[in-house]
Design a protein around this motif. Sequence first.
Motif, PDB file in Angstrom:
ATOM      1  N   SER A 240       0.830  -1.198   0.000  1.00 25.44           N
ATOM      2  CA  SER A 240       0.000   0.000   0.000  1.00 25.44           C
ATOM      3  C   SER A 240       0.867   1.251   0.000  1.00 25.44           C
ATOM      4  CB  SER A 240      -0.925   0.014   1.225  1.00 25.44           C
ATOM      5  OG  SER A 240      -1.937  -0.953   1.081  1.00 25.44           O
ATOM      6  N   ARG A 241       0.382   2.282  -0.685  1.00 24.35           N
ATOM      7  CA  ARG A 241       1.083   3.561  -0.681  1.00 24.35           C
ATOM      8  C   ARG A 241       0.596   4.331   0.540  1.00 24.35           C
ATOM      9  NH1 ARG A 241      -0.323   9.064  -3.814  1.00 24.35           N
ATOM     10  NH2 ARG A 241       1.753   9.752  -4.395  1.00 24.35           N
ATOM     11  N   LEU A 242       1.483   4.492   1.521  1.00 24.35           N
ATOM     12  CA  LEU A 242       1.095   5.072   2.806  1.00 24.35           C
ATOM     13  C   LEU A 242       1.687   6.461   2.964  1.00 24.35           C
ATOM     14  CD1 LEU A 242       1.873   1.931   5.011  1.00 24.35           C
ATOM     15  CD2 LEU A 242      -0.347   2.582   4.057  1.00 24.35           C
ATOM     16  N   ARG A 243       0.908   7.364   3.560  1.00 23.85           N
ATOM     17  CA  ARG A 243       1.447   8.669   3.921  1.00 23.85           C
ATOM     18  C   ARG A 243       2.516   8.474   4.987  1.00 23.85           C
ATOM     19  NH1 ARG A 243      -1.750  13.474   3.564  1.00 23.85           N
ATOM     20  NH2 ARG A 243      -3.611  13.211   2.270  1.00 23.85           N
ATOM     21  N   THR A 246       1.176   7.522   8.358  1.00 23.05           N
ATOM     22  CA  THR A 246       0.559   6.199   8.354  1.00 23.05           C
ATOM     23  C   THR A 246       1.633   5.127   8.304  1.00 23.05           C
ATOM     24  OG1 THR A 246      -1.154   7.229   6.999  1.00 23.05           O
ATOM     25  CG2 THR A 246      -1.320   4.860   7.346  1.00 23.05           C
ATOM     26  N   VAL A 250       2.113   2.196  10.991  1.00 22.53           N
ATOM     27  CA  VAL A 250       2.097   0.791  10.547  1.00 22.53           C
ATOM     28  C   VAL A 250       3.385   0.103  11.010  1.00 22.53           C
ATOM     29  CG1 VAL A 250       2.323  -0.667   8.482  1.00 22.53           C
ATOM     30  CG2 VAL A 250       0.493   1.038   8.623  1.00 22.53           C
TER      31      VAL A 250
ATOM     32  N   MET B   1       1.226  10.911  -9.116  1.00 22.61           N
ATOM     33  CA  MET B   1       0.132  10.563 -10.023  1.00 22.61           C
ATOM     34  C   MET B   1      -1.199  11.021  -9.417  1.00 22.61           C
ATOM     35  SD  MET B   1      -0.642   6.948 -11.766  1.00 22.61           S
ATOM     36  CE  MET B   1      -1.731   5.825 -10.977  1.00 22.61           C
ATOM     37  N   GLU B  94     -10.080   7.002   7.229  1.00 16.44           N
ATOM     38  CA  GLU B  94      -9.082   7.456   6.253  1.00 16.44           C
ATOM     39  C   GLU B  94      -7.837   6.574   6.283  1.00 16.44           C
ATOM     40  OE1 GLU B  94      -7.823  11.590   6.701  1.00 16.44           O
ATOM     41  OE2 GLU B  94      -5.865  11.012   5.917  1.00 16.44           O
ATOM     42  N   GLU B  98      -6.150   3.752   3.494  1.00 18.56           N
ATOM     43  CA  GLU B  98      -4.765   3.752   3.001  1.00 18.56           C
ATOM     44  C   GLU B  98      -4.133   2.372   3.135  1.00 18.56           C
ATOM     45  OE1 GLU B  98      -1.867   6.718   4.394  1.00 18.56           O
ATOM     46  OE2 GLU B  98      -3.591   7.943   4.981  1.00 18.56           O
ATOM     47  N   ILE B  99      -4.375   1.727   4.273  1.00 14.72           N
ATOM     48  CA  ILE B  99      -3.710   0.452   4.580  1.00 14.72           C
ATOM     49  C   ILE B  99      -4.366  -0.685   3.802  1.00 14.72           C
ATOM     50  CG2 ILE B  99      -3.305  -1.221   6.436  1.00 14.72           C
ATOM     51  CD1 ILE B  99      -3.145   1.317   8.297  1.00 14.72           C
ATOM     52  N   GLY B 100      -5.675  -0.716   3.787  1.00 17.56           N
ATOM     53  CA  GLY B 100      -6.388  -1.757   3.055  1.00 17.56           C
ATOM     54  C   GLY B 100      -7.717  -2.069   3.705  1.00 17.56           C
ATOM     55  N   GLN B 132      -5.884   9.154  -3.059  1.00 16.84           N
ATOM     56  CA  GLN B 132      -4.571   9.627  -2.584  1.00 16.84           C
ATOM     57  C   GLN B 132      -3.590   8.452  -2.443  1.00 16.84           C
ATOM     58  OE1 GLN B 132      -2.593   9.545   0.310  1.00 16.84           O
ATOM     59  NE2 GLN B 132      -1.280  11.264  -0.314  1.00 16.84           N
ATOM     60  N   SER B 133      -4.106   7.295  -2.032  1.00 13.03           N
ATOM     61  CA  SER B 133      -3.213   6.147  -1.807  1.00 13.03           C
ATOM     62  C   SER B 133      -3.200   5.214  -3.021  1.00 13.03           C
ATOM     63  CB  SER B 133      -3.625   5.403  -0.539  1.00 13.03           C
ATOM     64  OG  SER B 133      -4.979   5.002  -0.599  1.00 13.03           O
ATOM     65  N   LEU B 134      -3.643   5.728  -4.166  1.00 12.41           N
ATOM     66  CA  LEU B 134      -3.552   5.003  -5.439  1.00 12.41           C
ATOM     67  C   LEU B 134      -4.216   3.637  -5.396  1.00 12.41           C
ATOM     68  CD1 LEU B 134       0.075   5.908  -6.604  1.00 12.41           C
ATOM     69  CD2 LEU B 134      -2.058   7.192  -6.848  1.00 12.41           C
ATOM     70  N   LYS B 135      -5.481   3.640  -5.054  1.00 13.68           N
ATOM     71  CA  LYS B 135      -6.262   2.399  -5.059  1.00 13.68           C
ATOM     72  C   LYS B 135      -7.431   2.546  -6.028  1.00 13.68           C
ATOM     73  CE  LYS B 135      -5.067   1.384  -0.275  1.00 13.68           C
ATOM     74  NZ  LYS B 135      -4.093   0.323  -0.603  1.00 13.68           N
TER      75      LYS B 135
END
Lengths: 259, 259
Positions: A240-243, A246, A250, B1, B94, B98-100, B132-135
Motif C-alpha cells: 500500500s502507498r502510505l502517507r 501512516t 504501521v 500521479m 481514512e 490507506e492500509i487496506g 490519494q493512496s492510489l487504489k
Amino acid sequence: MELFYSCDIEDGVLRLDAEESGHCVRVLRHRAGDEICVIDGCGTLLRCVLTDADPKGATAQIIGRESGFGSHPYRLTMAVCPTKNIDRYEWFAEKATEIGLDVLAPVIGDRSERKVLKTERLERLVKSAAKQSLKGAIPEVREPVSVKEFIASVPDDAVKMICYCFEGEKKSVREALSEAAGSGLLPHVRKGQNRQEVPAAQPCASPDIYILIGPEGDFSPEEAALALSRGWIPVTLGNSRLRTETAALVAATMVYSEF
Amino acid sequence: MELFYSCDIEDGVLRLDAEESGHCVRVLRHRAGDEICVIDGCGTLLRCVLTDADPKGATAQIIGRESGFGSHPYRLTMAVCPTKNIDRYEWFAEKATEIGLDVLAPVIGDRSERKVLKTERLERLVKSAAKQSLKGAIPEVREPVSVKEFIASVPDDAVKMICYCFEGEKKSVREALSEAAGSGLLPHVRKGQNRQEVPAAQPCASPDIYILIGPEGDFSPEEAALALSRGWIPVTLGNSRLRTETAALVAATMVYSEF
C-alpha cells in the motif's frame, strides 16, 4: 482508572504540579485521604494517598509502587521526518504512544519541506496519551536533528530499520526482527507465537529497535547510502502507498505485533 | 500521479462529475488531449485522454484499463462502533483505507453512546483516501446497523474476529488467520513469509475477513455471547490499552501484515 503524573518525588512523598493538581482537586474533586494513582513517567505506577489537596500544588503519600506499569518488552525509537501538516505528525505521536513508543526523534531530511518543529505540543500530547493508555513511562521527545546526524548517533548493536522508496532488496519488519532474534539481538521476539506468553522484559533487557521514516519526498540518495553503510536494514511496509504518518504507525504496529 | 474518480462509464467513454471536473480542469488546468488517470471505484484504473475539458462535466476516452489496481489479496470488512468524538472515527476510516479496507460497517452497540452516524462525510473521506493512496477500489461505507443485526448478517464461511475486553481465551489476529488458512478459508495467507511474494488474488478468490470492534464501554454480554454462538473468534490486540479507533487500525494493520 485516572492517572496523574509527577516527577517531583522525594522520601515517599510526591507533589503534583499546578496543572495536575488543578485536574485532581478542581476537576475530579479529590480530597485529602483519597487514593490516587500517579505515574513517574519512567515506568512506575505509584499508589498514593492525597495528603494536601492544594489545587495549585497537591501532595500525596506513596503507599505502593508498580514498576514496568503498562510496559512493552522492547525499546522503540521512531525517527520520523515531520509532515508538512503537523496535525498528522501529532496524530502519529499520540497513536504510537498508545501502541508502544519509547522515543520520538523528529529528524529533518535533505528533502524535508518542514525544517523546524516545536516539541512542546508533542511532549504534552505523548504525556496525556501515556496517562490515557495506562502506561507508566512517557515517551521521550527529542529535539530535531538532521537525518544524517541521527543515523550517525545510533549504536551498532541496535536493530535499525529504514523505510524508503528506493529500489533494492527489502525485508518485512517481521523478517528483520526474526533475524535479529536469531542473532541474539532480540531475546524476547517470539516470531508469531501468542504474544500474551511473552514475559515482560526488564528495561535493561529490552532490545533497542530503531525505525527511520523519511519525508513526503523520501530520503536523499546520500541519506539512504549512509544508512546502508551503517547497517540499517531496508524494510518494506507492504504494497500500500502510505502517507508518512501512516507508514510510521504501521511500522510501530508491526513491531508491537511481534512481541 | 493524480487520480480522478468516475462511475459514469459507457462504451469506452467516461464523464467526470462536477466536482472531479472542476478539480481536473480548473485546479489542475488539464486541457483536451491531456492524458488523465481515473478510477472506477471498483478496482480498475482507467487511462484516458480528455476529450472535452468542460469544468462542469468533463469527458474522456478510455485508452487503457488496469484491473486490481492497488488491490490487496483479501476482502476486509471493519465493523466498528462509532466513537463519541467523530473525528477519531473519520481518522480511522481514512487511515484504514490507506492500509487496506473494503467495507466500513458502522455498528451501534448496546453500550454505544453515539447511536446515530451520518455516512456522507465518511464516503467523501474514503473516496479521497483511496485516490490519494492510489487504489482503484473505494471502500463501501454501509449505513449503521445494530451489533446484533450485523453479527447475524455475516456469512458462516468468513473469517470473523471480535475484539472485546471480556475474560476468556483469545487468539492473536495472526493465529486466527493462520488457523483459517489451515482450514482452507484463507488461500493466500502466508504465515509470516515475505508478503512481497504473495500473488495478487483474484477478487473472487479473496478471503472474506470481518473484524468487529465495540464502543468505548465494550460490547454487552449478550452481544459477545451472540458473536461466540455464531463462530466469531475472540482476538487480542496485545497488552496495550487502545482507544476504539486505535484498536480498529491496529487490527486492520495486523491483517494487512499477514498478506
